[in-house]
Design an enzyme around this catalytic site. Sequence first.
Site, PDB file in Angstrom:
ATOM      1  N   TYR A  59       0.849  -1.187   0.000  1.00  0.00           N
ATOM      2  CA  TYR A  59       0.000   0.000   0.000  1.00  0.00           C
ATOM      3  C   TYR A  59       0.887   1.241   0.000  1.00  0.00           C
ATOM      4  CZ  TYR A  59      -3.544  -3.361   1.627  1.00  0.00           C
ATOM      5  OH  TYR A  59      -4.377  -4.445   1.773  1.00  0.00           O
ATOM      6  N   SER A 205     -12.632  -5.568   1.925  1.00  0.00           N
ATOM      7  CA  SER A 205     -13.649  -5.005   1.025  1.00  0.00           C
ATOM      8  C   SER A 205     -15.043  -5.506   1.390  1.00  0.00           C
ATOM      9  CB  SER A 205     -13.324  -5.340  -0.437  1.00  0.00           C
ATOM     10  OG  SER A 205     -12.144  -4.710  -0.854  1.00  0.00           O
ATOM     11  N   PRO A 206     -15.400  -5.462   2.681  1.00  0.00           N
ATOM     12  CA  PRO A 206     -16.721  -5.965   3.087  1.00  0.00           C
ATOM     13  C   PRO A 206     -17.865  -5.094   2.586  1.00  0.00           C
ATOM     14  CG  PRO A 206     -15.673  -4.857   4.918  1.00  0.00           C
ATOM     15  CD  PRO A 206     -14.642  -4.940   3.839  1.00  0.00           C
ATOM     16  N   ARG A 209     -15.782  -2.219  -1.808  1.00  0.00           N
ATOM     17  CA  ARG A 209     -15.020  -1.010  -2.127  1.00  0.00           C
ATOM     18  C   ARG A 209     -15.903   0.236  -2.117  1.00  0.00           C
ATOM     19  NH1 ARG A 209     -13.378  -5.339  -4.819  1.00  0.00           N
ATOM     20  NH2 ARG A 209     -11.258  -6.028  -4.433  1.00  0.00           N
ATOM     21  N   GLY A 210     -16.839   0.216  -1.171  1.00  0.00           N
ATOM     22  CA  GLY A 210     -17.721   1.363  -0.978  1.00  0.00           C
ATOM     23  C   GLY A 210     -19.053   1.266  -1.689  1.00  0.00           C
ATOM     24  N   PHE A 211     -19.159   0.362  -2.655  1.00  0.00           N
ATOM     25  CA  PHE A 211     -20.373   0.298  -3.472  1.00  0.00           C
ATOM     26  C   PHE A 211     -21.607  -0.031  -2.641  1.00  0.00           C
ATOM     27  CE2 PHE A 211     -23.387  -1.425  -6.519  1.00  0.00           C
ATOM     28  CZ  PHE A 211     -23.224  -0.618  -7.626  1.00  0.00           C
ATOM     29  N   GLY A 215     -23.443   5.136  -1.605  1.00  0.00           N
ATOM     30  CA  GLY A 215     -23.171   6.522  -1.942  1.00  0.00           C
ATOM     31  C   GLY A 215     -22.644   6.747  -3.343  1.00  0.00           C
TER      32      GLY A 215
END
Length: 330
Positions: A59, A205-206, A209-211, A215
């Site tokens: 990262y 990524s629970p 990835r934000g999906f 939002g």
Amino acid sequence: MKYRTLGQNLKVSAIGIGCMPMIREGNINYGHAEDDVSTRTIHEAIDLGVTLFDTAEIYGPFSNVELVGQAIRGKRDGLVIATKFAMRFDGNNVVGVDGSPANARRACEGSLKRLGIDTIDLFYQHRVDPNVPIEETVGGMAELVKEGKVRFLGLSEAAADTVRRAAKVHPIAALQSEYSIWERDVEADILSACRENGIGVVPYSPLGRGFLAGGIRSLAELPADDWRHNDPRYSSENMPRNLAIVDAIAGVAANHGVSNAQVALAWLLAQGNDIVPIPGVKRSETMRDSVGASDVVLTNADLATIDAAVPAGSTAGPRYNKAGMAGVRL
């Protein structure tokens, strides 16, 4: 904060924190991040009782590990700091996957310095190296445990057979793999392999990835350099179909008066007491919302509603591009 126990009696907060989105500049960008904001988020998470913080040398590379190290300075006691190795580097450039014991040692010693700590609590192999037997890799990692440089060992994105073989060499505390309402491949055989060997599961990524948080409804809402432009599930072809998943989660969330993200995380928590998701965050507001999921209890009817709306395998598009998929489930 509620707490759970991974393999080898490793006790952690029921919700951990994925620190990857805190990268300010680097190779994996999930929107704009600022070091001071990220540091404040880590401090507030610690105040709320979060103990598990996850990073990896890739990262940035390296800069995310340094950020975490600076943020936990003076606050180390009681924390479970997890980091990962897998890659071989030429400077800051990734030049291949390397599961050799020598590379594990290099990464461990480098991460100890960057984190500013004496022992890594949970040391994962980030991706399995198909050219190095897992027995050899885990054997090398086990030497680091003997030397006191690492407390517990973990794997990431390993196949069921790989998990079983690794556990014969040294106890494995956790398997980190992508797992969420829209990504359930681990349920086929990997979860059972973990449970056979007393290994906890740490879903990354629970929130897709934000999906799944609801939002994002268009790629146009993301900065041009956002990594999610590479995600097939965010593509113009697949996103409209996948928005139905978000809408199903929103219905359950409305019934409970909670956020989509809290429902998605509570769904994972309901899959077993050995599961500890690590949502990625940058800001305190997002962190507090995610941590609050440990208090959300979904009913059997809620779980049935989600299963009916999002059967395993129904998500449109693979979770990575072709090259990414070639590196998982090995």
